[in-house]
Scaffold this motif. Structure first.
Motif, PDB file in Angstrom:
ATOM      1  N   UNK A  27       0.506  50.576  28.803  1.00  0.00           N
ATOM      2  CA  UNK A  27      -0.726  50.318  28.055  1.00  0.00           C
ATOM      3  C   UNK A  27      -0.476  50.420  26.548  1.00  0.00           C
ATOM      4  N   UNK A  28      -1.008  49.422  25.812  1.00  0.00           N
ATOM      5  CA  UNK A  28      -0.922  49.429  24.352  1.00  0.00           C
ATOM      6  C   UNK A  28      -2.323  49.636  23.783  1.00  0.00           C
ATOM      7  N   UNK A  29      -2.460  50.575  22.888  1.00  0.00           N
ATOM      8  CA  UNK A  29      -3.772  50.889  22.325  1.00  0.00           C
ATOM      9  C   UNK A  29      -4.019  50.022  21.087  1.00  0.00           C
ATOM     10  N   UNK A  30      -4.285  48.749  21.354  1.00  0.00           N
ATOM     11  CA  UNK A  30      -4.570  47.786  20.297  1.00  0.00           C
ATOM     12  C   UNK A  30      -5.784  46.957  20.711  1.00  0.00           C
ATOM     13  N   UNK A  31      -6.467  46.419  19.732  1.00  0.00           N
ATOM     14  CA  UNK A  31      -7.595  45.534  19.981  1.00  0.00           C
ATOM     15  C   UNK A  31      -7.056  44.132  20.248  1.00  0.00           C
ATOM     16  N   UNK A  32      -7.279  43.563  21.438  1.00  0.00           N
ATOM     17  CA  UNK A  32      -6.698  42.252  21.763  1.00  0.00           C
ATOM     18  C   UNK A  32      -7.118  41.145  20.803  1.00  0.00           C
ATOM     19  N   UNK A  33      -8.386  41.133  20.417  1.00  0.00           N
ATOM     20  CA  UNK A  33      -8.871  40.067  19.543  1.00  0.00           C
ATOM     21  C   UNK A  33      -8.246  40.183  18.154  1.00  0.00           C
ATOM     22  N   UNK A  34      -8.226  41.390  17.613  1.00  0.00           N
ATOM     23  CA  UNK A  34      -7.641  41.585  16.287  1.00  0.00           C
ATOM     24  C   UNK A  34      -6.147  41.318  16.304  1.00  0.00           C
ATOM     25  N   UNK A  35      -5.483  41.701  17.380  1.00  0.00           N
ATOM     26  CA  UNK A  35      -4.049  41.437  17.458  1.00  0.00           C
ATOM     27  C   UNK A  35      -3.780  39.936  17.520  1.00  0.00           C
ATOM     28  N   UNK A  36      -4.612  39.199  18.255  1.00  0.00           N
ATOM     29  CA  UNK A  36      -4.459  37.744  18.301  1.00  0.00           C
ATOM     30  C   UNK A  36      -4.634  37.139  16.906  1.00  0.00           C
ATOM     31  N   UNK A  37      -5.606  37.614  16.166  1.00  0.00           N
ATOM     32  CA  UNK A  37      -5.819  37.119  14.804  1.00  0.00           C
ATOM     33  C   UNK A  37      -4.616  37.413  13.919  1.00  0.00           C
TER      34      UNK A  37
END
Length: 247
Positions: A27-37
């Motif tokens: 598990x990675x504690x990152x925001x998927x949408x922000x990481x995509x951006x």
């Protein structure tokens, strides 16, 4: 060569899987949408998105995946267990740049060919290999197809590309994985996208010299910060040095 920064979504969270083991996600504690951006901000031309719940036949990530596709700012190559014409059409209508198809190719090859003709250069074939055979159902079932016969069976379809994953080696053995992928790349007219071979920037440099490999997926190495996306993109864009032609 195109770099596809990659996100895998399980239960709404970013994860990495080792050899497809869904019961042991990292598990990675990152925001998927922000990481995509952030991929677009770094200069990526494409990104790859896999809905792992979708591979299991669940639609729990549908809203999140749609948000990522609409927010990324770059085209999204999307995989998630697509088995029907309507599913593929629905996600293309929602903005997916490409749809990745795996199991359908082994069970309904004529449907895959029809979709490729209907959506030229938007359908990507997933070739997932374990112990010399094509795997289906999210790497959980072994088919009777060998990789070589499988990729050549679709040479007449206008596919956007072929993603090749050597599940045997996965991240643990890059040399063996690259050997399998480069071998298949020599047997298909479609551009090949490598998966599971990059742990560092040197791996990208090696891929550039393999004929017919047009790109690579990079997920875990980016999330673990083993590679910098900007550096990898620059490496991929640089012209390769000449190689002597030995007789």
């Amino acid at each position: 060569m195109i770099i596809y920064p990659t996100l895998e979504i399980l239960d709404g969270k970013c994860v990495s899987l080792t050899r497809g083991r869904i019961d042991e996600p990292l598990l990675w504690h990152v925001d998927p949408v922000e990481r995509a951006k952030s991929f677009a901000a770094a200069g990526a031309e494409w990104m790859h998105l896999t809905d792992i719940n979708g591979l299991k036949g669940e639609d729990t990530n549908a809203a999140l995946c749609e948000e990522i596709i609409r927010s990324a700012g770059i085209p999204v190559q999307f995989g998630g267990g697509f088995r029907t014409h309507d599913q593929v059409a629905n996600w293309i209508d929602k903005g997916a740049g490409r749809i990745v198809i795996g199991t359908m190719g082994t069970r309904e090859p004529d449907l895959l060919r029809r979709l490729a003709k209907l959506y030229p250069d938007q359908i990507v074939l997933a070739v997932d290999i374990f112990e010399g055979y094509i795997m289906t159902d999210g790497w959980r079932s072994r088919s009777s197809f060998t990789p070589e016969s499988y990729v050549t069976a679709f040479d007449d379809a206008p596919l956007a590309g072929v993603i090749v994953t050597d599940i045997d080696a996965d991240i643990a053995d890059r040399d063996a994985s690259l050997g399998v992928i480069s071998g298949l790349a020599a047997q298909t007219r479609h551009p090949v996208i490598a998966r599971g071979t990059v742990r560092g920037i040197d791996d990208v440099a090696r891929l550039k010299y393999v004929k017919n490999i047009s790109g690579t997926l990079i997920g875990r190495a980016l999330l673990a910060r083993d590679v910098d996306l900007g550096e990898v993109l620059a490496m991929a864009a640089a012209a390769p040095e000449p190689v002597a032609d030995f007789q």
